[in-house]
Design an enzyme around this catalytic site. Sequence first.
Site, PDB file in Angstrom:
ATOM      1  N   ASP A  81       0.850  -1.193   0.000  1.00  0.00           N
ATOM      2  CA  ASP A  81       0.000   0.000   0.000  1.00  0.00           C
ATOM      3  C   ASP A  81       0.882   1.237   0.000  1.00  0.00           C
ATOM      4  O   ASP A  81       1.800   1.364   0.815  1.00  0.00           O
ATOM      5  CB  ASP A  81      -0.894  -0.006   1.248  1.00  0.00           C
ATOM      6  CG  ASP A  81      -2.099   0.914   1.114  1.00  0.00           C
ATOM      7  OD1 ASP A  81      -2.174   1.643   0.112  1.00  0.00           O
ATOM      8  OD2 ASP A  81      -2.950   0.898   2.012  1.00  0.00           O
TER       9      ASP A  81
ATOM     10  N   ASP B 173      -3.679   2.503  -5.551  1.00  0.00           N
ATOM     11  CA  ASP B 173      -2.474   2.517  -4.712  1.00  0.00           C
ATOM     12  C   ASP B 173      -2.289   1.264  -3.860  1.00  0.00           C
ATOM     13  O   ASP B 173      -1.561   1.265  -2.884  1.00  0.00           O
ATOM     14  CB  ASP B 173      -2.499   3.741  -3.793  1.00  0.00           C
ATOM     15  CG  ASP B 173      -3.696   3.758  -2.859  1.00  0.00           C
ATOM     16  OD1 ASP B 173      -4.587   2.903  -3.014  1.00  0.00           O
ATOM     17  OD2 ASP B 173      -3.745   4.631  -1.979  1.00  0.00           O
ATOM     18  N   GLU B 174      -2.943   0.171  -4.253  1.00  0.00           N
ATOM     19  CA  GLU B 174      -2.925  -1.021  -3.406  1.00  0.00           C
ATOM     20  C   GLU B 174      -2.763  -2.287  -4.258  1.00  0.00           C
ATOM     21  O   GLU B 174      -3.418  -2.431  -5.291  1.00  0.00           O
ATOM     22  CB  GLU B 174      -4.221  -1.087  -2.600  1.00  0.00           C
ATOM     23  CG  GLU B 174      -4.243  -2.108  -1.498  1.00  0.00           C
ATOM     24  CD  GLU B 174      -5.490  -1.973  -0.643  1.00  0.00           C
ATOM     25  OE1 GLU B 174      -5.577  -2.707   0.345  1.00  0.00           O
ATOM     26  OE2 GLU B 174      -6.373  -1.149  -0.967  1.00  0.00           O
TER      27      GLU B 174
END
Length: 394
Positions: A11, A105-106
């Site tokens: 993350d 974003d993960e």
Amino acid sequence: MDEKRHIVHIDLDSFFVSVERLHDKSLEGKPVLIGGSSQRGVVASCSYEARKYGVHSAMPMKKALQLCPHATVIGGNYSSYSKASAHVTQIIKDSVPLFEKTSIDEFYIDLTGMDKFYGCYQIASELRQAVIKETGLPISFGLSSNKTVSKIATGQAKPSGQLFVEHGMEKQFLAPLSVSKIPMVGEKSCEVLYSIGIHKIGDLQVQDVKNLERHFGKMGLVMWNKANGIDNSPVSPYHERKSISSENTFQKDVLDVAGIEQLMISMLEQLTFKLRNENKVSSCLAVKIRYSDFETATQQISIPPTHSDILIIPELKKLFEKAYQKGRAVRLIGVRLSNLSEGSYQPGLFDNHERNENLYKALDKLNSRFGTKTVSRAATFGISSREFNPFIRD
């Protein structure tokens, strides 16, 4: 004997804020809020400095500024976030055999079997350092036997850290943590758990499943499994996203049909800018209208593959006219482009394709450099992109 799984959860820390700080070093160490600045805008992302004051993503911006009045508010720039995400995605793609991208974003990475050749924790550590070095973005990861434990481990490692939960230690790692740390256990579920005396994950681990099912139905067993570190869900191979969208919630419910239409055109401009920036085209357009009583109407239509707002605007107007019920106050509007694919659109026989493409290149260059609304149609002049909240991220 089954092979031990090694699943990494990655993350990017306060991703939107971190990207903004790459472009403006003066934001370092300061409380920063990304999102709509209106009375009904929400926080899409916030820095750790702002979180110390109780601010969190999805919080109304008005409340966030009451808690942290000295915070810097930034409307956000999707183009910058998309480019940064694509850069990180490419680094991961070049480094590991199997990964899943669950948001901008993960990521989840399956390193099962890699420990025979190289330590999985070392692989994950080196990948994290490569992302930091090549992008300048802070990043955290958790490594364990499954997705649930790895995601929780990432949360414990933040900000900018890493954590390995060894096989067989899952329950011991989870036990002292709050039940709110379990993915997919929201505020309402937590309230029910608290009301029956379950506060820590360790409390949940020893519960009778039937008792949990009385309160939560089938989700009771799912929660019990997660609490006990049991999660057999696979890492799904990454595929490019198939849609992009933008929504706007008005400060006050509105009846100004012309104004709503102008705003939707402005939203469409930004979405097609993103398509061109990512070298994609769309072949499906949808509009969404939510009225003051929260009733929602949607309409969609297939369109020739394109990234040109000039070609889509007439269809947008038709869809809006079809979806809108005259005389009703509107609370929220949305525009979505889906069925995305790589490439540029196929021009029609009478399209001035070359001229339009050259014009878009010039406009996109200006908007990329100075902001997504630097140059826009006269019809949408004065409409601020700060009111758009197409994403909410931690």
